[in-house]
Design a protein around this motif. Sequence first.
Motif, PDB file in Angstrom:
ATOM      1  N   UNK A 164       0.841  -1.203   0.000  1.00  0.00           N
ATOM      2  CA  UNK A 164       0.000   0.000   0.000  1.00  0.00           C
ATOM      3  C   UNK A 164       0.875   1.252   0.000  1.00  0.00           C
ATOM      4  N   UNK A 165       0.291   2.351  -0.394  1.00  0.00           N
ATOM      5  CA  UNK A 165       1.026   3.610  -0.496  1.00  0.00           C
ATOM      6  C   UNK A 165       1.279   4.271   0.862  1.00  0.00           C
ATOM      7  N   UNK A 166       2.171   5.242   0.833  1.00  0.00           N
ATOM      8  CA  UNK A 166       2.532   5.992   2.038  1.00  0.00           C
ATOM      9  C   UNK A 166       1.376   6.897   2.460  1.00  0.00           C
ATOM     10  N   UNK A 167       1.403   7.286   3.727  1.00  0.00           N
ATOM     11  CA  UNK A 167       0.403   8.210   4.265  1.00  0.00           C
ATOM     12  C   UNK A 167       1.121   9.508   4.632  1.00  0.00           C
ATOM     13  N   UNK A 168       0.521  10.624   4.283  1.00  0.00           N
ATOM     14  CA  UNK A 168       1.133  11.932   4.555  1.00  0.00           C
ATOM     15  C   UNK A 168       0.779  12.419   5.964  1.00  0.00           C
ATOM     16  N   UNK A 169       1.676  13.181   6.594  1.00  0.00           N
ATOM     17  CA  UNK A 169       1.395  13.725   7.933  1.00  0.00           C
ATOM     18  C   UNK A 169       0.138  14.591   7.979  1.00  0.00           C
ATOM     19  N   UNK A 170      -0.208  15.211   6.851  1.00  0.00           N
ATOM     20  CA  UNK A 170      -1.384  16.089   6.813  1.00  0.00           C
ATOM     21  C   UNK A 170      -2.679  15.325   7.130  1.00  0.00           C
ATOM     22  N   UNK A 171      -2.720  14.053   6.769  1.00  0.00           N
ATOM     23  CA  UNK A 171      -3.905  13.252   7.086  1.00  0.00           C
ATOM     24  C   UNK A 171      -4.053  13.099   8.598  1.00  0.00           C
ATOM     25  N   UNK A 172      -2.956  12.834   9.275  1.00  0.00           N
ATOM     26  CA  UNK A 172      -3.010  12.698  10.737  1.00  0.00           C
ATOM     27  C   UNK A 172      -3.388  14.025  11.388  1.00  0.00           C
ATOM     28  N   UNK A 173      -2.852  15.106  10.844  1.00  0.00           N
ATOM     29  CA  UNK A 173      -3.189  16.427  11.376  1.00  0.00           C
ATOM     30  C   UNK A 173      -4.686  16.687  11.240  1.00  0.00           C
ATOM     31  N   UNK A 174      -5.244  16.378  10.068  1.00  0.00           N
ATOM     32  CA  UNK A 174      -6.674  16.605   9.826  1.00  0.00           C
ATOM     33  C   UNK A 174      -7.533  15.707  10.712  1.00  0.00           C
ATOM     34  N   UNK A 175      -7.173  14.438  10.820  1.00  0.00           N
ATOM     35  CA  UNK A 175      -7.952  13.509  11.647  1.00  0.00           C
ATOM     36  C   UNK A 175      -7.871  13.871  13.128  1.00  0.00           C
ATOM     37  N   UNK A 176      -6.727  14.344  13.556  1.00  0.00           N
ATOM     38  CA  UNK A 176      -6.559  14.748  14.951  1.00  0.00           C
ATOM     39  C   UNK A 176      -7.461  15.946  15.257  1.00  0.00           C
ATOM     40  N   UNK A 177      -7.505  16.907  14.338  1.00  0.00           N
ATOM     41  CA  UNK A 177      -8.335  18.105  14.532  1.00  0.00           C
ATOM     42  C   UNK A 177      -9.823  17.779  14.481  1.00  0.00           C
ATOM     43  N   UNK A 178     -10.201  16.856  13.586  1.00  0.00           N
ATOM     44  CA  UNK A 178     -11.619  16.523  13.408  1.00  0.00           C
ATOM     45  C   UNK A 178     -12.144  15.583  14.487  1.00  0.00           C
ATOM     46  N   UNK A 179     -11.262  14.989  15.263  1.00  0.00           N
ATOM     47  CA  UNK A 179     -11.675  13.937  16.201  1.00  0.00           C
ATOM     48  C   UNK A 179     -12.466  14.495  17.381  1.00  0.00           C
ATOM     49  N   UNK A 180     -13.563  13.806  17.683  1.00  0.00           N
ATOM     50  CA  UNK A 180     -14.323  14.092  18.904  1.00  0.00           C
ATOM     51  C   UNK A 180     -14.216  12.897  19.844  1.00  0.00           C
ATOM     52  N   UNK A 181     -13.579  11.845  19.363  1.00  0.00           N
ATOM     53  CA  UNK A 181     -13.444  10.593  20.110  1.00  0.00           C
ATOM     54  C   UNK A 181     -12.478  10.752  21.270  1.00  0.00           C
ATOM     55  N   UNK A 182     -12.873  10.226  22.430  1.00  0.00           N
ATOM     56  CA  UNK A 182     -11.987  10.223  23.605  1.00  0.00           C
ATOM     57  C   UNK A 182     -11.644   8.810  24.057  1.00  0.00           C
ATOM     58  N   UNK A 183     -12.264   7.815  23.417  1.00  0.00           N
ATOM     59  CA  UNK A 183     -12.034   6.412  23.783  1.00  0.00           C
ATOM     60  C   UNK A 183     -11.602   5.644  22.538  1.00  0.00           C
ATOM     61  N   UNK A 184     -10.972   4.495  22.731  1.00  0.00           N
ATOM     62  CA  UNK A 184     -10.596   3.670  21.574  1.00  0.00           C
ATOM     63  C   UNK A 184     -11.831   3.176  20.822  1.00  0.00           C
ATOM     64  N   UNK A 185     -11.620   2.781  19.580  1.00  0.00           N
ATOM     65  CA  UNK A 185     -12.699   2.169  18.803  1.00  0.00           C
ATOM     66  C   UNK A 185     -13.073   0.841  19.440  1.00  0.00           C
ATOM     67  N   UNK A 186     -14.374   0.539  19.421  1.00  0.00           N
ATOM     68  CA  UNK A 186     -14.857  -0.709  20.012  1.00  0.00           C
ATOM     69  C   UNK A 186     -14.896  -1.785  18.921  1.00  0.00           C
ATOM     70  N   UNK A 187     -13.737  -2.330  18.606  1.00  0.00           N
ATOM     71  CA  UNK A 187     -13.633  -3.433  17.670  1.00  0.00           C
ATOM     72  C   UNK A 187     -13.813  -3.040  16.219  1.00  0.00           C
TER      73      UNK A 187
END
Length: 199
Positions: A164-187
């Motif tokens: 699979x292809x590489x992931x850019x840091x900008x994706x993590x930055x965007x997901x971090x900003x958009x996140x409202x989650x405070x707990x891990x994913x449930x499965x």
Amino acid sequence: MLNDKTSESRAQEREQAEPSERSQPIPLIFLIGALALVLWGAGYILLSGSFGRADLGDKRTVADLSGPAPGAAANGKQLFTANCVACHQATGKGLPGVFPPLDGSEWVAGDERIVANILLHGVTGEISVMGNTFKGAMPAFGQLSDAELAAVASYIRAEWSNKAGAIKPELFEAERKAATRTAPFNGGAELKALAAKAS
């Protein structure tokens, strides 16, 4: 009064002098034995190579654990070794029935956004990987920088049999900003729901 002095002098006569090292030194045989053990131990440490097989123990160096120098590009392999290898193993095969494999995993090769969220928030509960069900917990790695998360994600997506292809840091930055989650994913079910929202 005389009897007290007499009994006191008799008690003193029965007492023996405190032993001293000059009159009763440690036996020479014990000193020679102790010296021989010390010399053998020092020689063993100096002359022996690495202890055991590398695949059965933690052979990470300080460089592996220290992470990238300030200003340097993040090294995905080093980050994987420092944070992930204990569970997913250096081969990416995981531990059967305990920790899922990354090599050939549909989650790793799939949607970049899912990979980013797994690393940012972690997963607990039941997840199916390559037809096998795993039930456990993966911690979040949100403490790593966006560049570090991108480096480790890109490493696992291109390592072993993964293509699979590489992931850019900008994706993590965007997901971090958009996140409202405070707990891990449930499965896997919540991860699939996130994938459905993305499409």
